[in-house]
Design a protein around this motif. Structure first.
Motif, PDB file in Angstrom:
ATOM      1  N   ARG A  15       1.497   1.842   5.565  1.00 49.43           N
ATOM      2  CA  ARG A  15       2.397   2.806   5.965  1.00 49.43           C
ATOM      3  C   ARG A  15       1.926   3.859   6.862  1.00 49.43           C
ATOM      4  N   TYR A  16       0.611   4.392   6.595  1.00 49.95           N
ATOM      5  CA  TYR A  16      -0.161   5.327   7.598  1.00 49.95           C
ATOM      6  C   TYR A  16      -0.257   4.706   8.787  1.00 49.95           C
ATOM      7  N   VAL A  17      -0.828   3.390   8.893  1.00 56.20           N
ATOM      8  CA  VAL A  17      -1.097   2.892  10.126  1.00 56.20           C
ATOM      9  C   VAL A  17      -0.126   2.732  10.808  1.00 56.20           C
ATOM     10  N   GLY A  34     -10.373   7.254   9.646  1.00 54.65           N
ATOM     11  CA  GLY A  34     -11.282   6.405  10.212  1.00 54.65           C
ATOM     12  C   GLY A  34     -11.652   5.243   8.709  1.00 54.65           C
ATOM     13  N   ALA A  35     -11.611   5.837   7.552  1.00 52.29           N
ATOM     14  CA  ALA A  35     -11.959   5.342   6.504  1.00 52.29           C
ATOM     15  C   ALA A  35     -10.594   4.355   6.025  1.00 52.29           C
ATOM     16  N   ALA A  36      -9.484   5.047   6.259  1.00 46.79           N
ATOM     17  CA  ALA A  36      -8.121   4.317   6.088  1.00 46.79           C
ATOM     18  C   ALA A  36      -7.973   3.221   6.827  1.00 46.79           C
ATOM     19  N   ARG A  57      -7.647  -2.807   7.369  1.00 47.90           N
ATOM     20  CA  ARG A  57      -8.054  -4.031   8.017  1.00 47.90           C
ATOM     21  C   ARG A  57      -8.850  -5.076   7.017  1.00 47.90           C
ATOM     22  N   GLU A  58      -9.156  -4.535   6.123  1.00 46.19           N
ATOM     23  CA  GLU A  58      -9.832  -5.645   5.091  1.00 46.19           C
ATOM     24  C   GLU A  58      -8.983  -6.728   4.445  1.00 46.19           C
ATOM     25  N   VAL A  93      -9.916   6.969  -6.577  1.00 47.19           N
ATOM     26  CA  VAL A  93     -10.035   8.322  -5.955  1.00 47.19           C
ATOM     27  C   VAL A  93     -10.230   8.301  -4.473  1.00 47.19           C
ATOM     28  N   ARG A  94     -10.982   7.066  -3.991  1.00 47.64           N
ATOM     29  CA  ARG A  94     -11.346   6.997  -2.542  1.00 47.64           C
ATOM     30  C   ARG A  94     -10.195   6.988  -1.706  1.00 47.64           C
ATOM     31  N   ILE A  95      -9.191   6.107  -2.222  1.00 48.96           N
ATOM     32  CA  ILE A  95      -7.761   6.010  -1.558  1.00 48.96           C
ATOM     33  C   ILE A  95      -7.034   7.445  -1.437  1.00 48.96           C
TER      34      ILE A  95
END
Length: 431
Positions: free
Chosen positions: A239-241, A221-223, A228-229, A203-205
């Motif tokens: 893909r978004y990064v 910011g959360a993405a 980075r983890e 759900v968070r993703i």
């Protein structure tokens, strides 16, 4: 709708049209992710024929349509259910709407999804309103289906979001968040934050992905933090990064190449990154058999090469048959789409790169050989292969603040209309 005798002499033609339409529907759905064909080619190869076959089903009597629908519900054939729903939804008849509405009311799970898929791409009018009301009050799963249908058609969302999200069922909450990306940003922000606070990682993703598309800063910011983890959950965010991050953010994508469970997602992101370094990393990945096909596709997305057309593909290796005693008779023998992508010939691709690399500025992102720009991305959407269009549309939507918005799984006529409207909105802003 005029009732016709069910024993019409054309019954065999209707059955043949229905079988052909179901076959072509399945083929059309697959081609919406085509590696090589563009929107117009899919229309000429498949969609035009599909529409013709469905015209052959529309002449059926109400009784025949009801039987086809009941049989499809019984055997669960998704393509047949979608064809039935599409034909009935577009007939603009109270009788047809009643038949479809009852099927939707009783359906759940994959059957409900297939019926909604057929309806969402149909031309709807006021006769569909009773179905909308039924979906809204028939429980959380149907409310989530209504949210999906409205979001697909860019219609105004309502209480169905709240009903489906408050069900507490993860798939329905994900569906609600996915639909919420079509809300204005000031309303989407609250839904995004609710999803970001959820205990379930899925759900968070989804909240991050939907929030990025709706241009919600805390979703981005959360993405970035999760990407980075470099854990398992980082994969869908790379893909978004690549598309929306800066040079510092792009280091995360390169770092993901060193993580076996993230390598495929990182190679896909390389295709979105589009830089000279990204292309060279694709060449390195082609040395590994398990990654070679994906790396070839990403290289083509950057340079505009066509591995088959440009004779950059290697011959397909012969697959040895397993010994009879170790053969898995229950194995799924249908290959994944990416397993059918061309296998790059590393030597030929390397020579191709040597010719093209000098013309590439190392700091410039490219899409299919051209520097990334709003116009270049629109060209890739409007005339390029289907496979990466959803990603290009995300970038366009973010960078144009939602002015250029196209639904990539709609019929060609709808997509072309949305493209034209998007260009007009951008022209108005420019003026």
């Amino acid at each position: 709708m005029v009732n016709r005798p069910t024993n019409t002499p054309f019954a065999h033609l209707i059955e043949a049209s229905f079988e052909e339409a179901a076959f072509l529907w399945q083929r059309w759905e697959c081609e919406l992710d085509s590696l090589t064909r563009n929107l117009d080619e899919i229309w000429s190869w498949t969609e035009d024929r599909l529409c013709g076959a469905m015209d052959g089903v529309r002449v059926a009597s109400r009784g025949t349509l009801g039987r086809l629908l009941r049989d499809s519900l019984t055997d669960g054939d998704a393509s047949k259910l979608s064809v039935c729903a599409h034909v009935l939804a577009g007939m603009r008849s109270a009788d047809a709407a009643s038949l479809l509405g009852e099927a939707l009311r009783m359906a759940t799970g994959a059957r409900l999804g297939a019926l909604l898929r057929g309806a969402e791409v149909a031309e709807l009018d006021g006769t569909f309103a009773p179905i909308t009301r039924m979906l809204a009050r028939n429980g959380p799963e149907h409310a989530a289906g209504l949210a999906r249908l409205k979001a697909f058609r860019r219609a105004t969302l309502g209480n169905e979001l709240k009903v489906s999200y408050e069900s507490g069922e993860t798939p329905l909450q994900i569906a609600a968040l996915r639909a919420s990306r079509e809300l204005p940003s000031q309303y989407a922000a609250a839904w995004t934050q609710s999803g970001l606070d959820h205990a379930d990682a899925k759900v968070r993703i989804e909240a991050m992905e939907s929030g990025i598309r709706a241009r919600i800063p805390n979703a981005w910011g959360a993405a970035l933090a999760l990407a980075r983890e470099l854990g398992r959950d980082s994969a869908p965010l790379l893909r978004y990064v690549a598309m929306l991050g800066n040079a510092e953010d792009h280091k995360t994508v390169y770092a993901a190449l060193g993580k076996p469970r993230l390598q495929r997602a990182a190679i896909w992101a390389m295709g979105n990154l589009g830089t000279r370094d990204a292309a060279e990393h694709c060449l390195l990945a082609m040395q590994h058999p398990a990654l070679a096909r994906a790396a070839g596709e990403a290289y083509a997305a950057i340079t505009g090469a066509d591995l088959v057309r440009d004779r950059l593909a290697a011959p397909e290796p012969d697959a040895p048959a397993p010994p009879f005693e170790s053969d898995d008779l229950d194995a799924d023998l249908v290959p994944k789409a990416e397993d059918l992508w061309p296998l790059p010939d590393l030597e030929r691709v390397s020579r191709h790169w040597q010719r093209h690399a000098p013309g590439m500025d190392g700091a410039v992102r490219r899409v299919r050989g051209f520097p990334v720009s709003i116009e270049g991305l629109m060209q890739a959407v409007e005339s390029g292969p289907m496979l990466r269009r959803p990603d290009y549309l995300v970038e366009l939507r973010v960078r144009t603040r939602g002015r250029y918005d196209v639904e990539p799984r709609a019929l060609r006529s709808v997509q072309r209309a949305m493209m034209s409207a998007g260009r007009s909105r951008l022209a108005e802003v420019a003026v």
